[in-house]
Design an enzyme around this catalytic site. Structure first.
Site, PDB file in Angstrom:
ATOM      1  N   HIS A 106      -2.451 -17.735  -9.287  1.00 38.09           N
ATOM      2  CA  HIS A 106      -1.232 -17.190  -8.687  1.00 38.09           C
ATOM      3  C   HIS A 106      -0.883 -18.103  -7.525  1.00 38.09           C
ATOM      4  O   HIS A 106      -1.247 -17.871  -6.397  1.00 38.09           O
ATOM      5  CB  HIS A 106      -1.493 -15.775  -8.188  1.00 38.09           C
ATOM      6  CG  HIS A 106      -0.307 -15.142  -7.540  1.00 38.09           C
ATOM      7  ND1 HIS A 106       0.888 -14.977  -8.191  1.00 38.09           N
ATOM      8  CD2 HIS A 106      -0.127 -14.618  -6.308  1.00 38.09           C
ATOM      9  CE1 HIS A 106       1.740 -14.366  -7.375  1.00 38.09           C
ATOM     10  NE2 HIS A 106       1.150 -14.153  -6.224  1.00 38.09           N
TER      11      HIS A 106
ATOM     12  N   GLY B  84       0.824  -1.217   0.000  1.00 43.30           N
ATOM     13  CA  GLY B  84       0.000   0.000   0.000  1.00 43.30           C
ATOM     14  C   GLY B  84       0.855   1.262   0.000  1.00 43.30           C
ATOM     15  O   GLY B  84       0.614   2.197  -0.774  1.00 43.30           O
TER      16      GLY B  84
HETATM   17  O1  TXD Z   1       0.945 -11.035  -6.752  1.00 47.78           O
HETATM   18  C1  TXD Z   1       0.274 -10.832  -5.776  1.00 47.78           C
HETATM   19  N1  TXD Z   1      -1.028 -10.784  -5.869  1.00 47.78           N
HETATM   20  C2  TXD Z   1       0.920 -10.630  -4.451  1.00 47.78           C
HETATM   21  C3  TXD Z   1       0.080 -10.632  -3.294  1.00 47.78           C
HETATM   22  C4  TXD Z   1       2.302 -10.394  -4.309  1.00 47.78           C
HETATM   23  C5  TXD Z   1       2.829 -10.095  -3.096  1.00 47.78           C
HETATM   24  C6  TXD Z   1       2.032 -10.004  -1.878  1.00 47.78           C
HETATM   25  N2  TXD Z   1       0.679 -10.380  -2.056  1.00 47.78           N
HETATM   26  C7  TXD Z   1      -0.286 -10.196  -0.973  1.00 47.78           C
HETATM   27  O2  TXD Z   1      -0.597  -8.812  -0.846  1.00 47.78           O
HETATM   28  C8  TXD Z   1       0.160 -10.582   0.402  1.00 47.78           C
HETATM   29  O3  TXD Z   1       0.103 -11.972   0.595  1.00 47.78           O
HETATM   30  C9  TXD Z   1      -0.868  -9.843   1.241  1.00 47.78           C
HETATM   31  O4  TXD Z   1      -2.080 -10.584   1.271  1.00 47.78           O
HETATM   32  C10 TXD Z   1      -1.109  -8.561   0.451  1.00 47.78           C
HETATM   33  C11 TXD Z   1      -0.491  -7.308   1.071  1.00 47.78           C
HETATM   34  O5  TXD Z   1       0.894  -7.463   1.187  1.00 47.78           O
HETATM   35  P1  TXD Z   1       1.770  -6.402   2.045  1.00 47.78           P
HETATM   36  O6  TXD Z   1       3.173  -6.824   1.926  1.00 47.78           O
HETATM   37  O7  TXD Z   1       1.378  -5.013   1.715  1.00 47.78           O
HETATM   38  O8  TXD Z   1       1.245  -6.750   3.510  1.00 47.78           O
HETATM   39  P2  TXD Z   1       1.311  -5.847   4.826  1.00 47.78           P
HETATM   40  O9  TXD Z   1       2.494  -4.968   4.826  1.00 47.78           O
HETATM   41  O10 TXD Z   1       1.086  -6.780   5.961  1.00 47.78           O
HETATM   42  O11 TXD Z   1       0.032  -4.904   4.691  1.00 47.78           O
HETATM   43  C12 TXD Z   1      -1.264  -5.336   4.828  1.00 47.78           C
HETATM   44  C13 TXD Z   1      -2.047  -4.210   5.462  1.00 47.78           C
HETATM   45  C14 TXD Z   1      -1.620  -3.911   6.910  1.00 47.78           C
HETATM   46  O12 TXD Z   1      -1.275  -2.550   7.030  1.00 47.78           O
HETATM   47  C15 TXD Z   1      -2.856  -4.240   7.722  1.00 47.78           C
HETATM   48  O13 TXD Z   1      -3.037  -3.404   8.852  1.00 47.78           O
HETATM   49  C16 TXD Z   1      -3.955  -4.015   6.699  1.00 47.78           C
HETATM   50  O14 TXD Z   1      -3.436  -4.556   5.496  1.00 47.78           O
HETATM   51  N3  TXD Z   1      -5.235  -4.619   7.030  1.00 47.78           N
HETATM   52  C17 TXD Z   1      -6.395  -4.056   6.685  1.00 47.78           C
HETATM   53  N4  TXD Z   1      -6.671  -2.931   5.999  1.00 47.78           N
HETATM   54  C18 TXD Z   1      -7.951  -2.622   5.811  1.00 47.78           C
HETATM   55  N5  TXD Z   1      -8.978  -3.399   6.252  1.00 47.78           N
HETATM   56  C19 TXD Z   1      -8.746  -4.543   6.924  1.00 47.78           C
HETATM   57  N6  TXD Z   1      -9.761  -5.288   7.359  1.00 47.78           N
HETATM   58  C20 TXD Z   1      -7.390  -4.910   7.162  1.00 47.78           C
HETATM   59  N7  TXD Z   1      -6.812  -5.955   7.798  1.00 47.78           N
HETATM   60  C21 TXD Z   1      -5.486  -5.768   7.693  1.00 47.78           C
END
Ligand code: TXD
Length: 319
Positions: A176, A15
């Site tokens: 994926h 994000g």
């Molecule tokens: O190719 C692809 N599709 C991917 C997918 C490649 C790499 C990573 N991929 C997936 O993306 C990974 O397995 C995760 O499911 C997501 C997000 O990865 P990121 O590295 O950004 O994870 P983070 O840093 O843990 O961020 C997730 C954020 C974190 O700030 C949480 O507080 C927040 O999500 N979060 C939420 N936000 C909004 N609403 C809800 N309910 C929520 N729950 C957690």
């Protein structure tokens, strides 16, 4: 013309990188949403302070309130939990399905006209669930995986053939996951298909097979190295490429997780296939001829996605 509005649901590693790229590329104003208080606001403030140095005026705000994503043009969803070492993408299913429900409702109530790109894993199941929960048309909800998987494949191929990445064009289809299908037949260097390059002695089938395997486990390789999370620079770059294709009506042909309605013999399932993205979202699903091996691999991949959807339906009977 008013600036476009880009809403990013999840203000974690991907994000934050998405927000940075969107601002640097001048895509529009950015709203970072997260459930954790302070994180989206803190990242937004930090990112806003890049503006004077980089010379961008984009407004970047952080929020914990879905009302702030109102009328967003593009929404990129990374909310959820990322993989930790030893955890498969599917382990994430239960946790992230609940997150998709909350996100889907937030989108439905505040930005039903947006183009939505889902990145959260396990991708093919989450994008399907997000579409169901949001109720948006299928052409406006798409999953990012193929652009990233193809970028990984292309990077390894460029190294193998010692050429610029610009000369490499590669395709990864299917889900994926470990069953994704890097399609060697349609992957080219300067327009020359890989099988022809093997015939010319520029590489061997064994070396290409090893690259295919490395691509398939490309995410896991990075998780193993980082230990505290998963890849985020290339995933964010890939998501932004899809957002740009929509915002600028580029009609780019990108491999994305799109809803199939009979193409490739698959119905009502999100699977990674080549699609054209333009101002109407997913404007076309492109069907390409696959050789028997790719067809069989795609089927394995489709079956794995189907299994995930059944598991989702088991967890949430409203699906
Ligand atoms: O190719 C692809 N599709 C991917 C997918 C490649 C790499 C990573 N991929 C997936 O993306 C990974 O397995 C995760 O499911 C997501 C997000 O990865 P990121 O590295 O950004 O994870 P983070 O840093 O843990 O961020 C997730 C954020 C974190 O700030 C949480 O507080 C927040 O999500 N979060 C939420 N936000 C909004 N609403 C809800 N309910 C929520 N729950 C957690």
């Amino acid at each position: 013309m008013a600036r476009k509005k880009i809403a990013l649901i999840g203000a974690g590693n991907i994000g934050g990188t998405l927000a940075h790229l969107a601002a640097l590329k001048g895509l529009g104003d950015v709203v970072l949403f997260d459930v954790v208080e302070g994180v989206p606001q803190g990242k937004a403030l930090d990112l806003s302070q890049c503006g004077p140095v980089e010379g961008f005026d984009a407004k970047i705000t952080g929020t914990n309130d879905y009302a702030d994503i109102k009328d967003a043009d593009v929404i990129i969803v990374t909310a959820g939990v990322a993989r930790k070492p030893g955890m498969s993408r599917d382990d994430l299913l239960g946790i992230n399905l609940k997150v998709m429900k909350a996100v889907g409702e937030g989108i439905k109530n505040n930005a039903p006209n947006a183009f939505v790109i889902c990145i959260t894993n396990p991708l093919d199941a989450m994008v399907w669930a997000l579409r169901e929960f949001s109720g948006l048309p299928h052409n406006k909800v798409v999953g990012m995986a193929g652009v990233l998987d193809s970028a990984r494949f292309s990077h390894f191929l460029a190294e193998e053939f010692q050429v610029s990445v610009k000369e490499v064009n590669s395709f990864v289809l299917g889900g994926h996951g470990d069953t994704m299908v890097p399609v060697v037949q349609y992957s080219t260097v300067a327009g020359i298909p890989i099988p022809d390059l093997i015939k010319q002695g520029r590489s061997t089938k064994e070396r290409i097979d090893a690259i295919v395997q490395r691509t398939r486990s490309g995410g896991g390789e990075i998780v193993g190295l980082l230990k505290t999370g998963s890849a985020f620079y290339a995933p964010a770059t890939s998501g932004i490429a899809m957002a740009e294709a929509y915002l600028f009506d580029q009609k780019r042909l990108l491999p994305c997780a799109a809803n199939l309605t009979g193409q490739y013999g698959v119905d009502n399932l999100y699977v990674g296939v080549p699609v054209i993205i333009g101002k109407d979202g997913v404007e076309q699903v492109i069907e390409i001829e696959l050789d028997d091996e790719a067809k069989a691999n795609l089927q394995v991949s489709v079956d794995a996605v189907k299994e995930l959807l059944e598991a989702c339906k088991g967890i949430d009977p409203s699906l």
